[in-house]
Design a protein around this motif. Structure first.
Motif, PDB file in Angstrom:
ATOM      1  N   LEU A 236       0.835  -1.197   0.000  1.00 56.61           N
ATOM      2  CA  LEU A 236       0.000   0.000   0.000  1.00 56.61           C
ATOM      3  C   LEU A 236       0.877   1.257   0.000  1.00 56.61           C
ATOM      4  O   LEU A 236       1.829   1.363   0.770  1.00 56.61           O
ATOM      5  CB  LEU A 236      -0.910   0.016   1.224  1.00 56.61           C
ATOM      6  CG  LEU A 236      -2.086  -0.968   1.219  1.00 56.61           C
ATOM      7  CD1 LEU A 236      -2.748  -0.992   2.581  1.00 56.61           C
ATOM      8  CD2 LEU A 236      -3.101  -0.581   0.168  1.00 56.61           C
ATOM      9  N   ASP A 237       0.534   2.212  -0.861  1.00 57.54           N
ATOM     10  CA  ASP A 237       1.225   3.495  -0.860  1.00 57.54           C
ATOM     11  C   ASP A 237       0.242   4.585  -1.264  1.00 57.54           C
ATOM     12  O   ASP A 237      -0.960   4.353  -1.336  1.00 57.54           O
ATOM     13  CB  ASP A 237       2.453   3.467  -1.787  1.00 57.54           C
ATOM     14  CG  ASP A 237       2.096   3.135  -3.236  1.00 57.54           C
ATOM     15  OD1 ASP A 237       0.942   3.389  -3.642  1.00 57.54           O
ATOM     16  OD2 ASP A 237       2.966   2.649  -3.962  1.00 57.54           O
ATOM     17  N   GLU A 238       0.759   5.765  -1.537  1.00 58.38           N
ATOM     18  CA  GLU A 238      -0.125   6.894  -1.838  1.00 58.38           C
ATOM     19  C   GLU A 238      -0.867   6.718  -3.156  1.00 58.38           C
ATOM     20  O   GLU A 238      -1.823   7.453  -3.435  1.00 58.38           O
ATOM     21  CB  GLU A 238       0.678   8.202  -1.853  1.00 58.38           C
ATOM     22  CG  GLU A 238       1.683   8.341  -2.986  1.00 58.38           C
ATOM     23  CD  GLU A 238       3.039   7.707  -2.665  1.00 58.38           C
ATOM     24  OE1 GLU A 238       3.976   7.918  -3.452  1.00 58.38           O
ATOM     25  OE2 GLU A 238       3.135   7.005  -1.631  1.00 58.38           O
ATOM     26  N   ASN A 239      -0.452   5.748  -3.974  1.00 60.39           N
ATOM     27  CA  ASN A 239      -1.117   5.514  -5.252  1.00 60.39           C
ATOM     28  C   ASN A 239      -2.197   4.439  -5.171  1.00 60.39           C
ATOM     29  O   ASN A 239      -2.786   4.086  -6.185  1.00 60.39           O
ATOM     30  CB  ASN A 239      -0.079   5.117  -6.312  1.00 60.39           C
ATOM     31  CG  ASN A 239       0.910   6.227  -6.580  1.00 60.39           C
ATOM     32  OD1 ASN A 239       0.540   7.386  -6.676  1.00 60.39           O
ATOM     33  ND2 ASN A 239       2.182   5.875  -6.694  1.00 60.39           N
ATOM     34  N   THR A 240      -2.449   3.909  -3.979  1.00 60.36           N
ATOM     35  CA  THR A 240      -3.535   2.956  -3.759  1.00 60.36           C
ATOM     36  C   THR A 240      -4.600   3.656  -2.930  1.00 60.36           C
ATOM     37  O   THR A 240      -4.384   3.975  -1.761  1.00 60.36           O
ATOM     38  CB  THR A 240      -3.035   1.699  -3.020  1.00 60.36           C
ATOM     39  OG1 THR A 240      -1.952   1.116  -3.753  1.00 60.36           O
ATOM     40  CG2 THR A 240      -4.145   0.681  -2.882  1.00 60.36           C
ATOM     41  N   ILE A 241      -5.752   3.914  -3.554  1.00 56.95           N
ATOM     42  CA  ILE A 241      -6.743   4.817  -2.959  1.00 56.95           C
ATOM     43  C   ILE A 241      -8.099   4.141  -2.854  1.00 56.95           C
ATOM     44  O   ILE A 241      -8.573   3.520  -3.812  1.00 56.95           O
ATOM     45  CB  ILE A 241      -6.875   6.106  -3.807  1.00 56.95           C
ATOM     46  CG1 ILE A 241      -5.513   6.796  -3.953  1.00 56.95           C
ATOM     47  CG2 ILE A 241      -7.905   7.055  -3.198  1.00 56.95           C
ATOM     48  CD1 ILE A 241      -5.489   7.876  -5.013  1.00 56.95           C
TER      49      ILE A 241
END
Length: 283
Positions: A236-241
């Motif tokens: 999970l990172d900022e590109n998984t929303i």
């Protein structure tokens, strides 16, 4: 028939009629082109192509319609193609053969075949965001995360730059309504649900931006299907929303990509913009 059941059916009929009106009357001047990729009448996609667009710099939206795998068509969802067209994007609305005449894996094979046909006939396209609504969300997930079929259809997954699910059926075992269970059973039929279940495709690191949108009042496809899918993404990172829309029913979320959109449309447009920005950084 109980009054509550009758009201639900009546509401869905009204919303279906509204969809047809949006598709055929709203933005009537925007014309799409139907392109066949197979012999069956359902094997076609509708293309909305901007004449002056630099397709190397902006994403193409490859959108798969909903309908519980047994109804729906690109024509019925033409308002979605028109919406993205107005936002400046080439858009492909993929059709596929339907239940009960055709069962799994026909629907998956068809959308792969449609994408393969589009790429072959548009060789300069190198930036595709795959999106889907409801059952189309499941089929979109198959395209993005089924690497074996990507090889089978000679699809270079490096050109798949993002995944958008709108009220998608992303984890079959989190679907709690009786009707959704019937839809899944009719679709998978004699296949193994575990094998088909899109959440099980997330068996290794995911390196593509993901946006899942779902209404918390969805009585058809439980919001937990999207929550479970996002939870399964290991890196999970900022590109998984994940965006959960309060008090939104199943048919409410598609309003984000029809007509002029609504206040939640920014979630999708911002995501697409960010995907394009990431591509520019990669270059």
């Amino acid at each position: 028939m109980k009054n509550s059941t009758f009201k639900k059916i009546r509401r869905k009929a009204i919303n279906l009629n509204r969809t047809i009106i949006y598709s055929y009357i709203k933005d009537f001047c925007i014309k799409g082109q139907n392109i066949k990729y197979g012999e069956d009448k359902k094997q076609y996609y509708r293309l909305y192509k901007r004449n002056k667009q630099n397709i190397e710099k902006k994403s193409t939206i490859f959108f798969i319609h909903g309908g519980g795998w047994w109804h729906g068509s690109p024509s019925l969802y033409s308002s979605v193609g028109k919406y993205f067209y107005k936002m400046g994007y080439n858009t492909v609305l993929a059709g596929y053969r339907l239940v009960p005449t055709h069962r799994y894996p026909t629907q998956i094979e068809d959308v792969f075949l449609a994408l393969s046909h589009y790429i072959k006939n548009n060789p300069n396209v190198n930036n595709i965001i795959v999106a889907g609504y409801s059952a189309g969300g499941e089929l979109a997930a198959q395209i993005v995360f089924d690497h074996e079929r990507q090889e089978k259809y000679n699809i270079d997954n490096s050109i798949l730059k993002g995944f958008i699910s709108i009220s998608g059926v992303l984890d079959f075992f989190k679907c709690s309504s009786r009707y959704s269970k019937i839809l899944i059973k009719n679709y998978v039929y004699k296949g193994k649900v575990d094998k088909v279940n899109p959440v099980n495709l997330l068996n290794k690191e995911v390196d593509i931006p993901i946006l899942c949108i779902h209404g918390d009042a969805d009585s058809l496809i439980d919001v937990n299907t999207s929550i479970s899918f996002i939870d399964k993404v290991q890196n999970l990172d900022e590109n998984t929303i994940l965006k959960i829309i309060k008090k939104a029913e199943h048919e409410d979320t598609i309003e984000m990509v029809r007509g002029e959109g609504n206040r939640y449309s920014k979630y999708i447009l911002d995501f697409i913009t960010e995907v394009n920005n990431l591509k520019e950084i990669d270059r």
